[in-house]
Scaffold this active site. Structure first.
Site, PDB file in Angstrom:
ATOM      1  N   ASP A 198     -12.323   3.865   4.330  1.00 21.24           N
ATOM      2  CA  ASP A 198     -11.452   3.120   5.330  1.00 21.24           C
ATOM      3  C   ASP A 198     -11.254   2.489   6.576  1.00 21.24           C
ATOM      4  O   ASP A 198     -12.060   2.755   7.052  1.00 21.24           O
ATOM      5  CB  ASP A 198     -10.136   3.375   5.753  1.00 21.24           C
ATOM      6  CG  ASP A 198      -8.751   4.227   4.690  1.00 21.24           C
ATOM      7  OD1 ASP A 198      -9.300   3.762   3.102  1.00 21.24           O
ATOM      8  OD2 ASP A 198      -8.353   4.781   4.641  1.00 21.24           O
ATOM      9  N   LYS A 211      -3.140  -0.857  -6.856  1.00 19.51           N
ATOM     10  CA  LYS A 211      -4.434  -0.183  -6.619  1.00 19.51           C
ATOM     11  C   LYS A 211      -4.275   1.494  -6.369  1.00 19.51           C
ATOM     12  O   LYS A 211      -2.965   2.198  -5.660  1.00 19.51           O
ATOM     13  CB  LYS A 211      -4.098  -0.617  -4.796  1.00 19.51           C
ATOM     14  CG  LYS A 211      -4.999   0.286  -3.673  1.00 19.51           C
ATOM     15  CD  LYS A 211      -5.052   0.185  -2.390  1.00 19.51           C
ATOM     16  CE  LYS A 211      -6.294   1.028  -1.712  1.00 19.51           C
ATOM     17  NZ  LYS A 211      -6.101   0.791  -0.012  1.00 19.51           N
ATOM     18  N   ASP A 249      -5.538   5.111  -6.135  1.00 20.66           N
ATOM     19  CA  ASP A 249      -6.025   5.747  -4.611  1.00 20.66           C
ATOM     20  C   ASP A 249      -6.282   7.246  -5.907  1.00 20.66           C
ATOM     21  O   ASP A 249      -6.131   7.760  -6.687  1.00 20.66           O
ATOM     22  CB  ASP A 249      -4.901   6.320  -3.408  1.00 20.66           C
ATOM     23  CG  ASP A 249      -6.122   5.885  -2.326  1.00 20.66           C
ATOM     24  OD1 ASP A 249      -6.971   6.590  -2.200  1.00 20.66           O
ATOM     25  OD2 ASP A 249      -5.156   6.082  -1.299  1.00 20.66           O
ATOM     26  N   SER A 277      -9.957   3.652  -6.330  1.00 18.62           N
ATOM     27  CA  SER A 277     -10.158   4.269  -5.396  1.00 18.62           C
ATOM     28  C   SER A 277     -11.319   5.223  -5.405  1.00 18.62           C
ATOM     29  O   SER A 277     -12.110   5.951  -4.379  1.00 18.62           O
ATOM     30  CB  SER A 277      -9.077   4.529  -3.943  1.00 18.62           C
ATOM     31  OG  SER A 277      -8.022   3.830  -3.827  1.00 18.62           O
ATOM     32  N   ARG A 326     -12.812   0.912  -4.188  1.00 16.30           N
ATOM     33  CA  ARG A 326     -13.231   0.855  -3.236  1.00 16.30           C
ATOM     34  C   ARG A 326     -14.475   2.222  -3.580  1.00 16.30           C
ATOM     35  O   ARG A 326     -14.622   3.227  -3.466  1.00 16.30           O
ATOM     36  CB  ARG A 326     -12.196   1.742  -2.422  1.00 16.30           C
ATOM     37  CG  ARG A 326     -10.944   0.098  -1.879  1.00 16.30           C
ATOM     38  CD  ARG A 326     -11.699  -0.008  -1.061  1.00 16.30           C
ATOM     39  NE  ARG A 326     -11.947   0.809   0.777  1.00 16.30           N
ATOM     40  CZ  ARG A 326     -11.523   1.553   1.144  1.00 16.30           C
ATOM     41  NH1 ARG A 326     -10.532   1.272   0.355  1.00 16.30           N
ATOM     42  NH2 ARG A 326     -11.690   2.593   1.874  1.00 16.30           N
ATOM     43  N   ASP A 377       0.954  -0.970   0.370  1.00 20.36           N
ATOM     44  CA  ASP A 377      -0.189   0.376  -0.059  1.00 20.36           C
ATOM     45  C   ASP A 377       0.659   1.364  -0.271  1.00 20.36           C
ATOM     46  O   ASP A 377       1.734   1.478  -0.680  1.00 20.36           O
ATOM     47  CB  ASP A 377      -0.908  -0.062   1.002  1.00 20.36           C
ATOM     48  CG  ASP A 377      -2.597   0.841   0.910  1.00 20.36           C
ATOM     49  OD1 ASP A 377      -1.696   1.990   0.542  1.00 20.36           O
ATOM     50  OD2 ASP A 377      -3.007  -0.199   0.324  1.00 20.36           O
ATOM     51  N   ASP A 378       0.193   2.130   0.505  1.00 18.16           N
ATOM     52  CA  ASP A 378       1.317   3.855   0.656  1.00 18.16           C
ATOM     53  C   ASP A 378       2.510   3.725   1.139  1.00 18.16           C
ATOM     54  O   ASP A 378       2.514   2.565   2.178  1.00 18.16           O
ATOM     55  CB  ASP A 378       0.466   4.727   1.543  1.00 18.16           C
ATOM     56  CG  ASP A 378       0.662   6.114   0.655  1.00 18.16           C
ATOM     57  OD1 ASP A 378       1.334   6.471  -0.380  1.00 18.16           O
ATOM     58  OD2 ASP A 378      -0.146   7.326   0.901  1.00 18.16           O
TER      59      ASP A 378
END
Ligand SMILES: *[C@@H]1O[C@H](CO)[C@@H](O)[C@H](O)[C@H]1NC(C)=O
Ligand SMILES: *[C@@H]1O[C@H](CO)[C@@H](O)[C@H](O)[C@H]1NC(C)=O
Ligand SMILES: *[C@@H]1O[C@H](CO)[C@@H](O)[C@H](O)[C@H]1NC(C)=O
Ligand SMILES: *[C@@H]1O[C@H](CO)[C@@H](O)[C@H](O)[C@H]1NC(C)=O
Length: 429
Positions: A219, A156, A158, A190, A215, A79-80
């Site tokens: 979160d 993913k 965002d 997202s 998404r 992830d980030d």
């Protein structure tokens, strides 16, 4: 509507042209760093838990060695907070040199060597949510190519630090750019999470054309309140969300927090059951090095996974909210089977909920069999009009895998008339 046929009827709902990359025909399963490990970049004081290649290699080892991979948990997703604070001189994204000294290509090779897939993270805005370099409209092709060259299998993408205009251009543009690399890369958008509201202010037809999953909402956090808020939002909006999910394009209510600190045993079982009803991606975000046996048992429940991965890919719905604060959820499955979840929002004691399949609109003239997904117990000879009682613990569930066995007036003929239904018979746990 006759429920034994509902899978068939629902499958006739005209679906949008789906994303044609052939990926994720069933909901993706794997591991994602964010909820449990966040943006912990302090490898000096916390080398074991910081976002580093070591963390992802550890998780890949566990997925490959502790029975996860064989069950379908194959994605190891970053992830980030994995990049350096600046791009390279040529404008390329580069991993933080201290935390990912071997580089992402080497990590992808490591993950692939264990029969797993690697996911990575980016952001359409000027920065990621954690303040690392964003992609922006200008660098979409370049970043897509970088990910493909590294051997990444999923992105993913965002939406922090971006306007609705940039999102509207950027999400479809990244979909094209990923396709143009020639490497199959699953695409998690997202976008809708940044265009919330009730009802959701998003074109889900378009999303299904360009993304494998998206998404929709906030979160997840490590708490039951967070799980409940997600459940409430998804089932309140089920008329919008349910029809847009299907093979290759899924709603994503966010990670499984089972194995962490915020859920009781009953609540963990409820998250797993409700995510399965939603045909949700199963991305665990927990420490697989130290996970308890009881959490592992929930996450590795074979019948649960079979239901989650049902090839029809029909998202389920909440069909009943009783005054007693018991809620009933149903997901149609292949071979005329269904998954049923009885969920208790009560906070007092185990509740004896009595109902019948007729009350849940199942076809009258059929005899059913049910297999309890958590205990494996089989309830045979259940006629639709029979009253039955399930004991549902506070914030817990009872989950059934339910399938017809015969017509009442033509004993034993059900499987003769529906030969495929034989395949749904009790699952060997
Ligand atoms: C790109 O899209 C086309 C159809 O639009 C599809 O046939 C092809 O498999 C896709 N390629 C990749 C790598 O996703
Ligand atoms: C949603 O997107 C689809 C596919 O791109 C398009 O055909 C449709 O017109 C859009 N709907 C609205 C309301 O904008
Ligand atoms: C059963 O069907 C009736 C009539 O269509 C409907 O009003 C009711 O909500 C349905 N109940 C369930 C549990 O699906
Ligand atoms: C099931 O329970 C309902 C409501 O309590 C009752 O009216 C019905 O007669 C019962 N059915 C059977 C088959 O026992």
């Amino acid at each position: 509507m006759k429920l034994i046929n509902s899978a068939f009827l629902l499958s006739l709902i005209p679906l949008a042209l789906a994303l044609e990359n052939g990926l994720m025909r069933t909901p993706p399963m794997g591991w994602l760093s964010w909820e449990r490990f966040r943006c912990n970049t302090d490898c000096k004081s916390d080398p074991h838990n910081c976002i580093s290649e070591k963390l992802f290699m550890d998780m890949a080892d566990r997925l490959a060695m502790d029975g996860w991979r064989e069950l379908g948990y194959v994605y190891v997703n970053i992830d980030d907070c994995w990049t350096a604070k600046e791009r390279s001189a040529t404008g390329q994204l580069i991993p933080d040199p201290e935390r990912f000294p071997s580089g992402i290509k080497a990590l992808a090779d490591y993950v692939h060597g264990r029969g797993l897939k690697l996911g990575i993270y980016g952001d359409i805005g000027t920065f990621t949510c954690g303040g690392y370099p964003g992609t922006t409209l200008d660098r979409i092709e370049q970043d897509a190519l970088t990910f493909a060259q590294w051997g990444v299998d999923m992105l993913k993408f965002d939406g922090c630090y971006s306007s609705s205009d940039v999102q509207a251009q950027g999400y479809p543009k990244m979909s094209k750019a990923l396709n143009a690399t020639g490497r199959p890369i699953a695409y998690s958008c997202s976008w809708p999470a940044y265009r919330g509201g009730l009802p959701p202010q998003v074109n889900y037809t378009l999303l299904a054309n360009i993304c494998n999953l998206w998404r929709n909402y906030d979160d997840i956090q490590d708490s039951w309140d967070s799980v409940l808020s997600i459940v409430d939002w998804f089932f309140t909006n089920q008329d919008v969300l349910q029809p847009v999910a299907g093979p290759g394009h899924w709603n994503d209510p966010d990670m499984l927090i089972i194995g962490n600190f915020g859920l009781s045993y009953e609540q963990a079982r409820s998250q797993m059951a409700l995510w399965t009803i939603m045909a949700a991606p199963l991305f665990m975000s927990t420490d697989l090095r130290t996970i308890s046996e009881s959490a592992k048992e929930i996450l590795q429940n074979k019948l649960m996974i079979k239901i989650n991965q049902d090839p029809l890919g029909i998202q389920g719905r909440r069909i009943l909210q009783e005054k007693s604060h018991i809620e009933v959820f149903l997901r149609p499955l292949s071979h005329s089977a269904n998954a049923l979840v009885f969920f208790s929002r009560r906070t007092d004691m185990p509740y004896r909920y009595t109902t019948s399949l007729v009350h849940l609109n199942f076809t009258q003239d059929v005899v059913y069999e049910a297999q309890d997904v958590y205990t494996g117990q089989i309830i045979s000879g259940l006629k639709a009009a029979d009253n039955f009682t399930v004991v549902v613990n506070p914030s817990g569930v009872v989950m059934w895998y339910l399938y017809p066995t015969m017509y009442l007036d033509q004993p034993f003929s059900f499987v003769q008339q529906h030969p495929e239904a034989r395949k749904a018979r009790p699952f060997t746990l």
